[in-house]
Enzyme design. Sequence first.
Site, short mmCIF file in Angstrom:
data_model
loop_
_atom_site.label_atom_id
_atom_site.label_comp_id
_atom_site.label_asym_id
_atom_site.label_seq_id
_atom_site.Cartn_x
_atom_site.Cartn_y
_atom_site.Cartn_z
N GLU A 25 -7.69 70.88 -16.74
CA GLU A 25 -6.60 69.83 -16.85
C GLU A 25 -7.19 68.54 -17.24
OE1 GLU A 25 -3.71 70.27 -17.69
OE2 GLU A 25 -3.56 72.59 -17.16
N TYR A 38 0.41 64.46 -12.36
CA TYR A 38 0.24 65.62 -13.33
C TYR A 38 -0.76 66.58 -12.76
CZ TYR A 38 -1.25 68.08 -17.10
OH TYR A 38 -1.93 68.88 -18.15
N ASP A 58 3.47 66.46 -18.84
CA ASP A 58 2.62 65.81 -19.76
C ASP A 58 3.33 65.23 -21.16
OD1 ASP A 58 3.12 68.02 -21.33
OD2 ASP A 58 0.71 68.78 -21.47
N CYS A 99 7.14 73.29 -30.41
CA CYS A 99 7.77 72.14 -30.75
C CYS A 99 6.74 70.71 -30.77
CB CYS A 99 8.65 71.84 -29.27
SG CYS A 99 9.92 70.54 -29.03
N CYS A 102 11.38 75.20 -35.33
CA CYS A 102 12.33 75.58 -34.69
C CYS A 102 12.85 77.05 -34.67
CB CYS A 102 13.64 74.61 -35.09
SG CYS A 102 13.38 72.88 -34.83
N CYS A 158 11.28 78.97 -32.12
CA CYS A 158 11.45 78.55 -30.60
C CYS A 158 12.24 79.56 -29.78
CB CYS A 158 11.80 77.20 -30.62
SG CYS A 158 12.25 76.65 -28.94
N CYS A 165 18.78 73.68 -27.47
CA CYS A 165 18.28 72.36 -28.17
C CYS A 165 19.37 71.55 -28.59
CB CYS A 165 17.11 72.71 -29.03
SG CYS A 165 16.60 71.13 -29.60
#
Length: 478
Positions: free
Chosen positions: A102, A184, A202, A256, A263, A266, A272
Site C-alpha cells: 500500500e 488510508y 483513496d 471507473c 460504464c 461496470c 450510478c
Amino acid sequence: MDDIIGNTQNTVAPSDQSKKKRPRRVVRPKPKSTQVEKSDDIEDINFTKDETLEIRASLLKWYDENQRDLPWRRISSKGEDEEDNEDTEESEKRAYAVWVSEVMLQQTRVQTVIDYFNKWMTKWPTLSHLAQASLEEVNEMWAGLGYYRRARFLLEGAKMIVEEGGGFPKAVPALRKVKGIGEYTAGAIASIAFKEVVPVVDGNVVRVIARLKAVSTNPKEAVAVKNTWKLAGQLVDLCRPGDFNQALMELGATVCTPSSPSCNECPISTKCHALLLSRCHDSVQVTDYPMKIVKAKQRSDFAAVTVVEVLEGPRMKDEAHPNSKFILVKRADKGLLAGLWEFPSVLLDGEADSVTRRDAIDHYLKSAFDLDPTKSCDIISREDVGEYVHVFTHIRLKMYVEWMVLHVKGFKKLWNKKQGEDDINWKFVDRQTLSCMGLTSGVRKVYGMIENYKQRTSSSLPARARSRKGSGKSKNWK
C-alpha cells in the site's frame, strides 16, 4: 313559518336557472420526471439499505471474477476457515505485505510496483528483517520509486513496532500510532489483513462514490472528505471487508477511470446517478464527477550541479581514469529527498549564465570540502554538459550540469581522514560503488549525461587530436 323558511332555502332564483352549467375541469397529474438532481450537500447523502446490499453483492461477484493477480494479494489472501488456525507469524507477515504494497502504491503505477515489491520482500521478508536494515539500504532498494519519505517512514515504523514488542497492531487506532501510517494505510491493513470492518478511501474510491451519488462538491474540502469516508463506511461488506475495499479500489483503477470510464462493464452501473444524469442531459458527462480541481502552479527552481571527479594523480584530460573518485553529498535529514546522496549542487536565484553558476559552485566547494584550486587542487578539465529539468510534484527544477576533473594535492590524506569520520555528510565513491548505489532518478540522469558527454567528445576527435587537446591543464576555475 318553518315550511316557508325551508322552501325559501331550497328555491333557485330564475336568473340562475337561465345560466348554463359549465363542465367540471379535470386536472390530470403530470408524468413523473426521470430527472436526477445533483447532490450538492454531501452531508445529507446516504446509501439505502437496499443499495448497500446490491452494491456489495454485485461488486464482490465482479471482483472474484476479475481481480488482478498481484503478488501482495497472494500473501494477503486467506480462506475464512483458515483464520482461527493461523499462527501469529503468518498473520503478521500478511499485514506486513499489505503495508509495504500500500505504501509503494501511493502515487505509483501498479506495474511499476510489482518488481519493487518482489525484490523488497525477498530482501526483507518480515517486519523484523526490515527493522534491522539501514536507511541507506532502504533508499537503495527504493531508488526510482520516488517520494523517498515513504521508504523512510516504512523503516522507522518497522523499528518502532519491533522495539515496542507487542506484535503488529490490528485495529485502526493502534495502527495510526505507528510512524508513517495514516488513515488510508491503517484502514487497508486492518481490513485486508485482519478483517476489521473499516473503510479505505483513496483517489479511486473518491471517484467511484462521487459518481454513484453524483456529488458535485469539491472532493478536497474537509466536509467532503469526511462524508466520503462515511459513505465508504456504509458500503463495507461485513463478512469480507478487505475484499470489498480492494474491489472498490480495483473498480476505480480499471473500470471507473478518470477520463475513460467503461460504464457498460461496470457491475454497479445501475446504481450510478452520474450515469443516469448523463443519459438524461446531453450537457452532463460521467467524467464531470468528481469536480476537477485546478492544480497549484509548480514552483520553478534552478540549480548548478557539478559532477566532481577527483584523481589520485595528474592525468590527461581525455585519458581514462580507472582510479578516480566522485564526491557525493548527503542531503539534510528533513525536507525534499531527505537523507539521499547527490552530486554537489547549489540553488540559484533564477536563470544564470556560466560565470555566475561557476562562481556559486566554486564558493560551495571551497567552503564545504576545502577544495581551493589556488592551493590544494588543479583543474584538469571543466565542461558545461547541458541542462536537465526534473519535475517533482510541486517543483520544476532546472539543473545546469557540468563535469569537473580535479587533481587534489594530498588526496590520500584527505581520503583517509574522510573515511574515518563517523558523521558522514559527504564522501568519495568509485565508479563501481556509484553504479550500485540507490540514487534518485534525477541523480542517475545527471551521471548519465556525463557518461554520454564523455563518449561523444572521445569519439568525435582523432586519437592524436585528443592527446593534444588533453595535454594542458587549467589552473583557473573559470
